[in-house]
Design a protein around this motif. Structure first.
Motif, short mmCIF file in Angstrom:
data_model
loop_
_atom_site.label_atom_id
_atom_site.label_comp_id
_atom_site.label_asym_id
_atom_site.label_seq_id
_atom_site.Cartn_x
_atom_site.Cartn_y
_atom_site.Cartn_z
N ALA A 1 56.09 78.12 12.03
CA ALA A 1 57.06 78.86 11.20
C ALA A 1 56.73 78.71 9.72
CB ALA A 1 58.47 78.35 11.49
N ILE A 2 56.31 77.52 9.30
CA ILE A 2 55.94 77.32 7.89
C ILE A 2 54.73 78.18 7.54
CG2 ILE A 2 55.05 75.63 6.24
CD1 ILE A 2 56.75 73.52 7.68
N CYS A 3 53.73 78.18 8.41
CA CYS A 3 52.54 79.03 8.16
C CYS A 3 52.90 80.50 8.12
CB CYS A 3 51.50 78.76 9.24
SG CYS A 3 50.73 77.13 9.17
N THR A 4 53.85 80.93 8.98
CA THR A 4 54.27 82.33 8.99
C THR A 4 54.99 82.69 7.70
OG1 THR A 4 54.51 82.20 11.40
CG2 THR A 4 55.52 84.08 10.30
N ALA A 5 55.78 81.76 7.16
CA ALA A 5 56.47 82.02 5.89
C ALA A 5 55.48 82.11 4.74
CB ALA A 5 57.50 80.92 5.63
N VAL A 6 54.45 81.28 4.77
CA VAL A 6 53.46 81.26 3.68
C VAL A 6 52.51 82.45 3.78
CG1 VAL A 6 51.58 79.95 2.63
CG2 VAL A 6 53.63 78.76 3.43
N PHE A 7 52.04 82.74 4.98
CA PHE A 7 51.07 83.84 5.19
C PHE A 7 51.72 84.94 6.01
CE2 PHE A 7 48.79 79.74 5.16
CZ PHE A 7 48.04 79.90 4.01
N VAL B 1 50.48 89.72 12.39
CA VAL B 1 49.82 88.82 13.33
C VAL B 1 50.54 87.48 13.38
CG1 VAL B 1 47.69 87.56 13.83
CG2 VAL B 1 47.59 89.94 13.05
N MET B 2 50.90 86.94 12.22
CA MET B 2 51.58 85.65 12.19
C MET B 2 52.96 85.73 12.84
SD MET B 2 49.62 83.34 11.10
CE MET B 2 50.91 82.10 11.15
N THR C 1 59.40 87.07 4.33
CA THR C 1 59.11 85.71 3.88
C THR C 1 60.37 84.86 3.87
OG1 THR C 1 57.27 86.52 2.53
CG2 THR C 1 58.14 84.33 2.01
N LEU C 2 61.47 85.44 3.38
CA LEU C 2 62.74 84.72 3.36
C LEU C 2 63.18 84.39 4.79
CD1 LEU C 2 65.30 83.65 1.99
CD2 LEU C 2 66.21 85.99 2.09
N ALA D 1 62.03 78.34 9.52
CA ALA D 1 61.45 77.01 9.34
C ALA D 1 62.53 75.99 8.98
CB ALA D 1 60.38 77.05 8.25
N GLY D 2 63.52 76.41 8.20
CA GLY D 2 64.61 75.51 7.84
C GLY D 2 65.44 75.08 9.04
#
Length: 465
Positions: A352-358, A362-363, A425-426, A432-433
């Motif tokens: 989830a963190i990687c999806t928020a960043v990138f 695909v993510m 992104t939000l 992730a939170g």
């Protein structure tokens, strides 16, 4: 002569039918060819569901019943999604889904804590309770068939009734499984087989429901009604031991004393496992509602909104199925259920963190697949903890209570998803939170409990399958 005349008379009808014989044989051959795919498939399904003693114990019947339940539920989902979500512009659809949550999910958050204790008080009527949940949905499906075309407010109370009946069935089903275990068959493996059957039936029924939707908006609901009527009949034909409550007592998730049978009295593993599973179930509800609107407004690159949602749905289904199948094959080799749950929530949190960043299509698909896989494995591991740590006298009740808590977590996640602005992104940061909160509450306790347990030489290994 009389003897020969009798013989001739007996043989004469056969000779008179010589010309009809080839036609009759051809008709029988055509009939066998036509029904062979259906009878052969039915025999194959029955052989799979009744394997390894499941037929003798009655677990096979529950597997088939749960498959019918999953197919009926997805038929109703198809009909409601087409009415509430796809048939109107995005802004109006968001308002309709918000209304759907307010009228159905909000009351359910109040009803959910009542479902488990209420059903827990009628252990001798579990077959009737499952049949009643099926019959209720059959009747409501027919009622909704006349309302889906307009999407009026009258549709929502009926949808609430379907939701409550569906969750009531799920709670009773969780309580029934321990009564139907075949010899040398773990509870987790049994739950895995039941869940996998429901997933496969859902995958088969979803496109059928979509095809019925092309005929008319009420046709998926007619199909659901037929399935639930079949489920009502099958529920009543479950083995009598389903209604047995010998040796059982109710369990309470939170008590301050030690005299009452309680999940707290068996140690922290079950409660921490439930916390981690609740976070992942909340993530599931959040992703369903948030991504439904996000992908409708901002589809995957080069794809329509319907295709984008289909890709995400397939990713979730494949991940969930793989996790469920993997759970039935796992064996404990020094890494108990606590470690598995802690590992799963850590993996999906990192994703989830990687999806928020990138953030990208695909993510998002990867996150949905990983969330499905890890949620399935975490739930199976929670089942293993309950099987291992909760005394048999309260284990059935514990399954009912834990399932109710997880359903409530899904409702909360869905509410967050519908209220959040459509910013990818939000949204992934919020996901992730949610997971970070669950990990903070549960991971340390799970790993600590795993370290404090005796080694393999000092105890019987807890099997995860």
């Amino acid at each position: 002569m009389g003897h020969y005349d009798g013989v001739a008379a007996a043989r004469s009808p056969a000779r008179s039918e010589d010309h009809a014989g080839p036609l009759r044989r051809a008709g029988r051959a055509i009939g066998r060819a036509l029904h062979l795919p259906f009878t052969g498939t039915a025999r194959g399904i029955r052989k799979a569901t009744h394997a390894h003693g499941a037929g003798e114990s009655g677990l096979g019947k529950l597997i088939e019943l749960h498959a019918v339940n999953g197919a009926g539920d997805v038929m109703i989902t198809v009909a409601l999604a087409s009415t509430v979500f796809f048939s109107v512009p995005t802004d109006e659809a968001r308002g309709r889904v918000a209304l759907y949550l307010a009228v159905t999910m909000a009351p359910f958050t109040l009803l959910a804590p009542v479902i488990g204790p209420l059903l827990d008080r009628v252990p001798h009527g579990r077959r009737a309770a499952m049949a009643g949940a099926m019959l209720t949905r059959a009747v409501l499906a027919v009622m909704m068939s006349g309302l889906v075309a307009t999407g009026g407010i009258e549709l929502y109370p009926a949808a609430l009734g379907v939701l409550v009946a569906s969750k009531a069935y799920g709670v009773v089903r969780s309580a029934v499984v321990p009564r139907l275990l075949p010899p040398n068959f773990s509870l987790v493996k049994a739950n895995s087989r039941v869940t996998l059957a429901g997933l496969l039936a859902t995958g088969i029924a979803a496109p059928i429901g979509a095809g019925l939707q092309l005929i008319g908006p009420g046709w998926p609901l007619y199909g659901a009604c037929a399935l639930f009527l079949l489920g009502t009949f099958w529920a009543l034909r479950m083995p009598p031991k389903v209604d047995s409550a010998k040796g059982e007592r109710r369990a309470h998730l939170l008590t301050h004393g030690e005299r009452k049978p309680s999940l707290r009295t068996v140690g922290p593993s079950v409660l921490h496992g439930l916390q981690a599973n609740a976070a992942q179930r909340m993530l599931s509800g959040f992703l369903i509602f948030f991504l439904a609107f996000l992908l409708r407004e901002h589809p995957l690159s080069g794809q329509s909104a319907a295709v984008s949602l289909g890709v995400v749905a397939v990713a979730a289904g494949v991940g969930n199925a793989c996790g469920t199948a993997a759970g039935s094959l796992l064996r404990d080799r020094g890494h108990g259920p606590e470690v598995i749950i802690a590992t799963m929530i850590s993996i999906v949190l990192g994703t989830a963190i990687c999806t928020a960043v990138f953030f990208g299509g695909v993510m998002v698909a990867v996150l949905v697949a990983v969330a499905g896989l890890t949620q399935a494995l975490s739930k199976l591991s929670l089942d293993a903890l309950i099987q291992r740590d909760v005394p048999e006298v309260v284990r059935t009740s514990a399954f009912a209570r834990s399932e109710t808590a997880l359903q409530m977590a899904w409702v909360v996640g869905g509410a967050i998803g519908i209220a959040l602005p459509l910013n990818g992104t939000l949204g992934m940061a919020v996901a992730a939170g949610i997971l970070a909160l669950g990990a903070a509450l549960a991971v340390r306790g799970l790993l600590s409990a795993a370290r404090q347990r005796p080694g393999p030489k000092g105890r019987t290994k807890a099997r995860v399958a």
